[in-house]
Each structure stands twice: as C-alpha cells, then as structure tokens.
Design a protein around this motif. Structure first.
Motif, PDB file in Angstrom:
ATOM      1  N   VAL A  77     -20.171 -30.467  -5.242  1.00 44.58           N
ATOM      2  CA  VAL A  77     -21.249 -29.606  -4.532  1.00 44.58           C
ATOM      3  C   VAL A  77     -21.995 -28.768  -5.381  1.00 44.58           C
ATOM      4  O   VAL A  77     -21.160 -27.966  -6.090  1.00 44.58           O
ATOM      5  N   ARG A  78     -23.101 -28.408  -5.646  1.00 45.14           N
ATOM      6  CA  ARG A  78     -23.793 -27.781  -6.393  1.00 45.14           C
ATOM      7  C   ARG A  78     -25.037 -26.993  -5.768  1.00 45.14           C
ATOM      8  O   ARG A  78     -25.292 -27.538  -4.389  1.00 45.14           O
ATOM      9  N   MET A  79     -25.389 -25.822  -6.043  1.00 48.08           N
ATOM     10  CA  MET A  79     -26.341 -25.210  -5.324  1.00 48.08           C
ATOM     11  C   MET A  79     -27.740 -25.766  -6.149  1.00 48.08           C
ATOM     12  O   MET A  79     -27.679 -26.200  -7.159  1.00 48.08           O
TER      13      MET A  79
ATOM     14  N   VAL B 196     -26.174 -23.445  -9.349  1.00 45.74           N
ATOM     15  CA  VAL B 196     -24.758 -23.488  -9.984  1.00 45.74           C
ATOM     16  C   VAL B 196     -24.155 -24.799  -9.810  1.00 45.74           C
ATOM     17  O   VAL B 196     -24.193 -25.119  -8.505  1.00 45.74           O
ATOM     18  N   LYS B 197     -23.530 -25.296 -10.782  1.00 44.83           N
ATOM     19  CA  LYS B 197     -22.781 -26.573 -10.387  1.00 44.83           C
ATOM     20  C   LYS B 197     -21.222 -26.107 -10.032  1.00 44.83           C
ATOM     21  O   LYS B 197     -20.776 -25.248 -10.406  1.00 44.83           O
ATOM     22  N   TRP B 198     -20.562 -27.493  -9.481  1.00 50.13           N
ATOM     23  CA  TRP B 198     -19.212 -27.205  -9.270  1.00 50.13           C
ATOM     24  C   TRP B 198     -19.003 -26.074  -8.545  1.00 50.13           C
ATOM     25  O   TRP B 198     -17.799 -25.346  -8.508  1.00 50.13           O
TER      26      TRP B 198
ATOM     27  N   SER C   3     -24.455 -28.927 -19.628  1.00 46.18           N
ATOM     28  CA  SER C   3     -23.155 -27.968 -19.054  1.00 46.18           C
ATOM     29  C   SER C   3     -22.441 -27.337 -20.025  1.00 46.18           C
ATOM     30  O   SER C   3     -22.185 -27.657 -21.406  1.00 46.18           O
ATOM     31  N   ARG C   4     -21.973 -26.169 -19.760  1.00 49.25           N
ATOM     32  CA  ARG C   4     -21.065 -25.275 -20.429  1.00 49.25           C
ATOM     33  C   ARG C   4     -19.619 -25.465 -20.123  1.00 49.25           C
ATOM     34  O   ARG C   4     -19.323 -26.086 -18.885  1.00 49.25           O
ATOM     35  N   GLY C   5     -18.804 -24.559 -20.643  1.00 50.36           N
ATOM     36  CA  GLY C   5     -17.331 -24.684 -20.152  1.00 50.36           C
ATOM     37  C   GLY C   5     -16.642 -25.426 -21.205  1.00 50.36           C
ATOM     38  O   GLY C   5     -16.842 -26.463 -21.972  1.00 50.36           O
TER      39      GLY C   5
HETATM   40  N1  LIG Z   1     -21.055 -23.891 -13.178  1.00 51.49           N
HETATM   41  C1  LIG Z   1     -22.251 -24.010 -13.950  1.00 51.49           C
HETATM   42  N2  LIG Z   1     -23.641 -24.426 -13.331  1.00 51.49           N
HETATM   43  C2  LIG Z   1     -24.347 -24.298 -14.204  1.00 51.49           C
HETATM   44  C3  LIG Z   1     -24.714 -24.372 -15.621  1.00 51.49           C
HETATM   45  C4  LIG Z   1     -23.184 -23.826 -16.136  1.00 51.49           C
HETATM   46  O1  LIG Z   1     -23.103 -23.603 -17.149  1.00 51.49           O
HETATM   47  N3  LIG Z   1     -22.144 -23.984 -15.224  1.00 51.49           N
HETATM   48  N4  LIG Z   1     -25.625 -24.380 -16.412  1.00 51.49           N
HETATM   49  C5  LIG Z   1     -26.802 -23.987 -15.513  1.00 51.49           C
HETATM   50  C6  LIG Z   1     -28.063 -24.335 -16.399  1.00 51.49           C
HETATM   51  S1  LIG Z   1     -28.512 -23.063 -17.780  1.00 51.49           S
HETATM   52  C7  LIG Z   1     -28.901 -25.415 -16.213  1.00 51.49           C
HETATM   53  S2  LIG Z   1     -30.466 -25.616 -17.146  1.00 51.49           S
HETATM   54  C8  LIG Z   1     -28.450 -26.504 -15.215  1.00 51.49           C
HETATM   55  C9  LIG Z   1     -28.734 -27.746 -15.865  1.00 51.49           C
HETATM   56  O2  LIG Z   1     -28.366 -28.913 -14.779  1.00 51.49           O
HETATM   57  P1  LIG Z   1     -28.165 -30.301 -15.189  1.00 51.49           P
HETATM   58  O3  LIG Z   1     -26.666 -30.287 -15.969  1.00 51.49           O
HETATM   59  O4  LIG Z   1     -27.811 -31.045 -13.860  1.00 51.49           O
HETATM   60  O5  LIG Z   1     -29.185 -30.770 -15.906  1.00 51.49           O
HETATM   61  O6  LIG Z   1     -27.223 -26.282 -14.616  1.00 51.49           O
HETATM   62  C10 LIG Z   1     -26.830 -24.829 -14.263  1.00 51.49           C
HETATM   63  N5  LIG Z   1     -25.707 -24.672 -13.524  1.00 51.49           N
END
Ligand SMILES: Nc1nc2c(c(=O)[nH]1)N[C@H]1C(S)=C(S)[C@@H](COP(=O)(O)O)O[C@H]1N2
Ligand SMILES: [Mo]
Length: 420
Positions: A225-227, A238-240, A68-70
């Motif tokens: 929820v994530r994609m 994409v997460k969150w 995760s970034r941020g």
């Molecule tokens: N909002 C968000 N979604 C994100 C990212 C992010 O930095 N921010 N990183 C992406 C990347 S580069 C990857 S490899 C995956 C990793 O998923 P995981 O943390 O569930 O293993 O999340 C993706 N979704």
C-alpha cells in the motif's frame, strides 16, 4: 536499399533512445510495440511514422522508472524479511494515530498497541464500500522527467481518517513508510487536513493505493500500500506506507523540504520533445513529436518555434513570449492504452472516463501526459534551435505561472537542429 521512410525510422528510433537515456530509462522496451493511434490518412506519412513510434500511453508497473531510496531498497528485501516487516498483503498493517508532539484528539486511534491497526483485509472491506480509480502521471519534482503513467486504485484516505473518530486539533496529516527501521532513512510527506477531507476543483481524492493498472501494486511501486496524491509530485506519494499521524501541526514537515523544494507545488504543465531529427536537408519538412505533462491548470495548446541561430534573440524576453510560436497538434486519446490493463480496457468507473464507453470525458485530461506532433516547414541550410512549450487553460505560457525550478520542472527545452 532502405527506403527514405525506413532510414527516417532508424534515425527516429535513435533519437528516441537519446530521450530515454536522458530520462534514465535503461531499455527501449518502453517504446510502443504497436501504434498508439489509428493512422490518419490526411497526415504526412513521415510524421505518421514518427507518431506510430511513440511510447505506449500507460506504463506497465515494471516499466516505471524507479527512484526508490533506502539501503537496502525495501522492495529488494527477501520475501521472508518482507513478511517479517509487514511488506506483504497478509502481513501489512497501518497505524493511524495522534502525533505525540502536536496531539490531535482522536477517540479511536488505529494502533498496534490497541490491536486496532488497519490490516489489508480491513482495507479491502473499506474498498468494497468505496474504492476509486484515476489516471495520473508520477513525476519526481527533482528529476523533472515523468516516471510513468498509470491508473491508480485505492480507498480515500479520509475514509480511514474518519475511523479514528477525530474530535479536534487536526490540522495536518503526515505519513511515512517502511524505512529499514533506520530513522535516517525515513521518507516522510504531509498534507493539510483540508486536502484529505475535500477534493478541490474536481480532483480525485488522496488514496491509500493498492492497485496499479488493475493489478496489485508491486513491491517496487510501493506495495502492498502506498499513498497517492493526485495533483502532487512523486514525493507526496509515499511507498510501503506504515504510519499516518494526525497532527495539530500547521506547517509542512516533509522530508523533501530539506532539499529546498516547494512542498506545496502541484503538477505543472510543460512540453518536451520525444523525437527530433538532428539533421535535415534544406527544404525538407521536419517531423517532431513530443509529450506534454498536463498539470493542475490544464493544457490548451502546445506550441513550437524553430529559430535560426544566426538571428539575434529579442532582448528582455527571457521566456520568448514575443517569439513566432506555432500550434502543434495535440494527439487524441490513444486507441490502445498499454500498461498491461486487464483485457486492455480502462477499468470500470475510473474517474474522468465514461463508464459505458471507457472514453475520456475531457482531453487533454489533467494530471496525465499527452502526446503532440508537428511538421515544420522546410528551411534553408543553417543551424537552428527548436523550442516547445505548453499554454495552460488560463492562457499562461510555459514556464509561467510558476517558473521556479524547485516548484517542479517548467523551463523551455531547447534542441539544436542542423539543416544541410
Ligand atoms: N517510502 C518512500 N516513498 C517514496 C520515496 C522514498 O524514497 N521512500 N520516494 C518518493 C519520490 S521522491 C518519488 S518521485 C516517488 C517515485 O515513485 P515511483 O517509484 O513509483 O515511480 O516515490 C516517492 N515515495
Ligand atoms: Mo522524487
């Protein structure tokens, strides 16, 4: 006195640790607590021990590798802040609107302004009508090591797209998640609308995912929820998730494009070792285990090759296509799936699994990570290089058909082995 097998296991575990370090997994809790597969009495006992020590097939939410970034990482925010910014199930909402720069014609955008944004309750209503589950390995295009394998559950994104009553000028869908309200931290990904509306070649649909391995998606994994894009590398998922834009843009506008990445690459097949004894006695058989990522084109074979370093490598054969490769055994579906599944069972109606028996319909199953093992014949003393590769369903041997690093990892791994 430890037995030969015990000595081997000590060494084997050591080697597995090296693998986990290489892939950045801090703990060996990811090692299997019990054998993945029922023992095969016909198998060499040393090789059987190596197989018994393989990692669990599915990854628990907590054991996924986190990239995760941020700043701060959204999942590390205090609960109160999470509620304020909509990162809990009872406060989450999703806007699905037209891209102001390249407008799509929508009769019914889902927006906060109009009070029509989709909340979690609304998502659950859609889930009651239509929810899907499928198994997938999450792999970062940049890092190349799979981060974890799970059963992802969600509502097809197209079901939400249709709620906006799109009329025209929809060519691309792009989306991003919560990013501390700092534009420079935004992580965006995108898909052609075609991929959202139709599932090519029996792929599962793109989903708004809210469960992993039968449990609510944790904050760390991108919850509420994530994609999840089945055939995509991690950056598409994409997460969150907070915003989806329907756009008339025809080209990709992913954050990952900035890193020179191939943003349309689908998961590729490749093999890597999990355990290789680094020292072996002359004449002793050599047990090797590993995994293969099963990309979009499947895996028909895993092959290995032990090359004596004193022998010259062939000229003009950068991918070693002329080498004497030998087939390894692709291990069957596990008898224990791992991943903390409820009752240890694959959830009902998971795509690709028989709904009565819970057994996979095809093996190796695409978009997963499977395991392999081989027992190499004993060799004279010397320095050797071990290599492994996949061959896909079309007969393309790794790193083909797409050998470019920025399209995802495909290069052939090499491991040195000393025979004394
Ligand atoms: N909002 C968000 N979604 C994100 C990212 C992010 O930095 N921010 N990183 C992406 C990347 S580069 C990857 S490899 C995956 C990793 O998923 P995981 O943390 O569930 O293993 O999340 C993706 N979704
Ligand atoms: Mo990534």
């Amino acid at each position: 006195m430890p037995s030969e097998i015990e000595k081997f296991i000590d060494h084997h575990i050591e080697v597995s640790r090296r693998y986990f370090l290489r892939c950045g997994v801090a703990s060996t809790s990811a090692l299997a607590a019990w054998p993945l597969l029922a023992a095969d009495p016909a198998r060499n006992p040393v090789l059987q021990k190596a197989i018994d020590n393989l990692e669990p097939f599915l990854t628990t939410q907590a054991d996924f590798r986190d990239v995760s970034r941020g700043n701060p990482k959204p999942h590390s925010l205090p609960d109160e802040t999470k509620r304020e910014v909509g990162l809990t199930r009872d406060t989450w909402s999703l806007e699905v609107i037209s891209d102001p720069d390249n407008p799509a014609r929508l009769r019914n955008p889902l927006s906060k302004e109009k009070g029509t944004a989709l909340d979690f309750e609304g998502l659950m209503k859609l889930a009651k009508k239509n929810s899907v589950r499928f198994a997938k390995v999450m792999t970062c295009l940049n890092i190349g090591c799979p981060l974890g394998t799970g059963i992802w559950e969600g509502v097809p994104l197209r079901d939400v797209l249709w709620l906006t009553q799109p009329r025209d000028n929809v060519r691309r869908v792009f989306y991003y998640g919560y990013h501390n309200d700092k534009p420079e931290q935004m992580f965006r990904s995108s898909l052609p609308v075609d991929r959202v509306l139709e599932d090519h070649f029996d792929l599962p649909p793109v989903i708004l995912c809210y469960k992993l391995n039968g449990d609510w998606l944790s904050s760390k994994r991108g919850g509420p929820v994530r994609m999840v894009v089945p055939e995509g590398y991690g950056f598409k998922s994409v997460k969150w998730l907070t915003h989806v834009y329907l756009s008339n843009l025809f080209n990709a506008n992913d954050t990952y494009a900035n890193g020179n990445n191939d943003v349309h690459s689908s998961l590729k097949s490749f093999a890597e070792t999990l355990s290789v004894p680094l020292k072996v006695e002359a004449g002793d058989p050599i047990p090797v285990t590993g995994y293969a990522q099963v990309g979009i084109s499947g895996v028909s074979k895993v092959q290995t090759w032990l090359h004596a370093d004193k022998d010259k490598l062939p000229d003009n054969d950068p991918y070693f296509q002329q080498a004497p490769w030998q087939d390894a055994e692709i291990l069957g579906p596990p008898s224990v799936w791992g991943g903390n599944l409820p009752e240890g069972k694959i959830p009902q109606s998971t795509m690709g699994f028989n709904s009565k028996t819970g057994e996979p319909q095809q093996w190796p199953m695409r978009l997963l990570k499977v395991h392999w093992a081989t027992l190499l014949s004993g060799m004279p003393a010397g320095e050797y290089t071990f290599r492994c590769r996949t061959v896909d369903d079309k007969g393309h041997a790794q790193p083909m058909p797409r050998p470019f690093r920025k399209s995802g990892r495909a290069s052939i791994e090499t491991v040195g082995i000393t025979i004394e």
